[in-house]
Design an enzyme around this catalytic site. Structure first.
Site, PDB file in Angstrom:
ATOM      1  N   LYS A   1       2.345  39.036  -5.296  1.00  0.00           N
ATOM      2  CA  LYS A   1       0.936  38.769  -5.523  1.00  0.00           C
ATOM      3  C   LYS A   1       0.083  39.900  -4.940  1.00  0.00           C
ATOM      4  O   LYS A   1       0.609  40.880  -4.412  1.00  0.00           O
ATOM      5  CB  LYS A   1       0.564  37.407  -4.935  1.00  0.00           C
ATOM      6  CG  LYS A   1       1.282  36.257  -5.666  1.00  0.00           C
ATOM      7  CD  LYS A   1       0.870  34.914  -5.137  1.00  0.00           C
ATOM      8  CE  LYS A   1      -0.576  34.586  -5.444  1.00  0.00           C
ATOM      9  NZ  LYS A   1      -0.816  34.405  -6.899  1.00  0.00           N
TER      10      LYS A   1
ATOM     11  N   ARG B   1       0.816  -1.212   0.000  1.00  0.00           N
ATOM     12  CA  ARG B   1       0.000   0.000   0.000  1.00  0.00           C
ATOM     13  C   ARG B   1       0.853   1.266   0.000  1.00  0.00           C
ATOM     14  O   ARG B   1       0.534   2.235  -0.700  1.00  0.00           O
ATOM     15  CB  ARG B   1      -0.943  -0.007   1.199  1.00  0.00           C
ATOM     16  CG  ARG B   1      -1.846   1.222   1.330  1.00  0.00           C
ATOM     17  CD  ARG B   1      -2.470   1.669   0.026  1.00  0.00           C
ATOM     18  NE  ARG B   1      -3.120   0.590  -0.713  1.00  0.00           N
ATOM     19  CZ  ARG B   1      -3.411   0.648  -2.004  1.00  0.00           C
ATOM     20  NH1 ARG B   1      -3.090   1.725  -2.714  1.00  0.00           N
ATOM     21  NH2 ARG B   1      -4.007  -0.358  -2.603  1.00  0.00           N
TER      22      ARG B   1
ATOM     23  N   GLU C   1       2.523  39.820 -10.278  1.00  0.00           N
ATOM     24  CA  GLU C   1       1.138  39.553 -10.654  1.00  0.00           C
ATOM     25  C   GLU C   1       0.427  40.866 -10.969  1.00  0.00           C
ATOM     26  O   GLU C   1       0.486  41.820 -10.195  1.00  0.00           O
ATOM     27  CB  GLU C   1       0.416  38.839  -9.512  1.00  0.00           C
ATOM     28  CG  GLU C   1      -1.056  38.558  -9.781  1.00  0.00           C
ATOM     29  CD  GLU C   1      -1.735  37.891  -8.606  1.00  0.00           C
ATOM     30  OE1 GLU C   1      -1.490  36.694  -8.389  1.00  0.00           O
ATOM     31  OE2 GLU C   1      -2.490  38.584  -7.890  1.00  0.00           O
TER      32      GLU C   1
ATOM     33  N   LYS D   1       1.325  24.543  -4.704  1.00  0.00           N
ATOM     34  CA  LYS D   1       0.155  23.885  -4.106  1.00  0.00           C
ATOM     35  C   LYS D   1       0.362  22.378  -4.138  1.00  0.00           C
ATOM     36  O   LYS D   1      -0.267  21.634  -4.876  1.00  0.00           O
ATOM     37  CB  LYS D   1      -1.112  24.286  -4.862  1.00  0.00           C
ATOM     38  CG  LYS D   1      -1.408  25.787  -4.749  1.00  0.00           C
ATOM     39  CD  LYS D   1      -2.592  26.189  -5.610  1.00  0.00           C
ATOM     40  CE  LYS D   1      -2.837  27.696  -5.519  1.00  0.00           C
ATOM     41  NZ  LYS D   1      -3.944  28.155  -6.390  1.00  0.00           N
TER      42      LYS D   1
ATOM     43  N   ASP E   1      -3.287  37.652 -13.988  1.00  0.00           N
ATOM     44  CA  ASP E   1      -4.229  36.990 -13.095  1.00  0.00           C
ATOM     45  C   ASP E   1      -5.667  37.178 -13.564  1.00  0.00           C
ATOM     46  O   ASP E   1      -6.169  38.302 -13.648  1.00  0.00           O
ATOM     47  CB  ASP E   1      -4.069  37.542 -11.676  1.00  0.00           C
ATOM     48  CG  ASP E   1      -4.967  36.832 -10.682  1.00  0.00           C
ATOM     49  OD1 ASP E   1      -5.030  35.594 -10.727  1.00  0.00           O
ATOM     50  OD2 ASP E   1      -5.609  37.522  -9.867  1.00  0.00           O
TER      51      ASP E   1
END
Length: 371
Positions: free
Chosen positions: A237, A170, A271, A205, A292
């Site tokens: 950002k 597993r 951004e 992410k 963006d």
């Protein structure tokens, strides 16, 4: 539209990525996103130095070298393998396997693709098996990371003590299926962009502790990597812009701070969410802009406005259905966080060969395998 056809084209190219031993503190960092990162090359960078030999691990030397050639740190892979197995055993034993399998029984097992896709993490699965196997492990490789595989295709054949195979099953599959799912999803985006100059690339992410492996899977699918860590590159950002009082102010502050610290060669991505923000930051020397939530039409306007003075990356609103529309505007990158945070697994199974397992089990019983 065309897509890679040869095995060599399907497989990921080795890149110069940071090698990080879990738990080790860096002595010095200069950053770097790898050769395939769009942030650009930096002359004279020394990279990270943790004072560790990545081949100094408990894995088979040949396997360790293969991992390193793929841009992975064998020590880190071994650490991940140990963590996965220890989590599964919880300081105990596999009670079902110990109760049903003779101690000396040996078996042959096959890793098989149960659906079509792009495979990644085969050597990682081998690493998991190697840290569990208390006896000799034999491996026969039928596929390589980055290969497109068909449903039912044999990927890997392993021979070892039956208890060890079932105990490691597993943990090995969790990593292999996860990484192959990311590679498969990335391949779909790569195929959608074929024939354009745009490349799909990942974000941060990622699953904590698995970033290097998941970004490797993106490369297996034909994508490229963005920064590996916050210290590799600056990405200004919306919250940075708000805190600094404007996009130009934020860019100046980051640029000046990096120069003062001696890290002036680090890439800076900015951004923007409006066309009127583009010219002012270009005037300050920005070389990479993140568009963006621009529509394809606005993206095309931005490409025309920039006119090659900076690299452009689209982010937000991106789907496989509209990926080509964005790519055909002339942007350089499509940033897709879903590659690592939302890709479904690729279904891969591990099956013992019944005839061999039964024969070996019988032999073990006759030889007093319960010892």
């Amino acid at each position: 539209m065309t897509s890679p056809t040869s095995d060599e084209e399907r497989r990921p190219q080795s890149v110069d990525v940071p090698l990080l031993h879990i738990g080790a503190a860096p002595e010095a960092t200069t950053g770097g996103c790898g050769d395939s990162c769009g942030c650009g090359d930096r002359e004279g960078g020394q990279g990270r130095d943790y004072g560790l030999d990545p081949l100094d691990c408990g894995l088979d030397p040949g396997l360790a070298e293969l991992l390193q050639d793929a841009g992975l740190d064998p020590v880190q892979v071994e650490d991940v393998a140990h963590l996965a197995v220890e989590e599964d055993l919880a300081h105990g034993v596999d009670v079902t396997t110990v109760a049903t399998i003779a101690e000396d029984a040996r078996a042959t097992a096959d890793f098989t693709a149960r659906e079509a896709g792009t495979v990644a993490g085969l050597r990682v699965a081998e690493a998991v098996l190697s840290v569990v196997c208390s006896d000799e492990l034999e491996v026969e490789r039928h596929a390589e990371d980055g290969d497109r595989v068909a449903q039912g295709q044999l990927l890997l054949t392993v021979r070892a003590r039956t208890r060890d195979l079932l105990t490691a099953e597993r943990s090995a599959l969790n990593l292999l299926c996860r990484l192959s799912g990311i590679a498969t999803a990335t391949r779909a985006w790569t195929d959608a962009l074929a024939g354009t100059d745009a490349r799909v690339r990942d974000t941060r992410k990622t699953t904590p502790g698995l970033r290097a492996l998941e970004k490797y899977a993106v490369r297996c699918g034909g994508g490229v990597n963005h920064r590996f860590a916050l210290s590799d590159a600056a990405l200004i950002k919306d919250n940075h812009v708000i805190a600094a009082g404007g996009v130009v102010q934020a860019f100046k502050q980051v640029r000046d701070a990096l120069r003062e610290s001696g890290a002036g060669d680090l890439p800076i991505e900015v951004e923007v969410d409006r066309l009127d923000q583009i010219e002012p930051v270009l005037g300050e020397g920005a070389e990479l802009l993140l568009l963006d939530n621009f529509s394809p039409e606005l993206t095309a306007e931005a490409v025309a406005l920039v006119a090659g003075r900076a690299k452009l990356e689209s982010s937000g609103r991106l789907t496989l259905d509209n990926a080509r529309a964005y790519a055909e505007t002339g942007v350089d990158y499509l940033a897709v966080g879903a590659l690592t945070h939302s890709s479904p697994i690729l279904d891969i199974g591990l099956d013992l060969r019944e005839d061999a397992a039964e024969a070996e089990g019988q032999d073990a019983g006759r030889d007093g395998g319960g010892r």
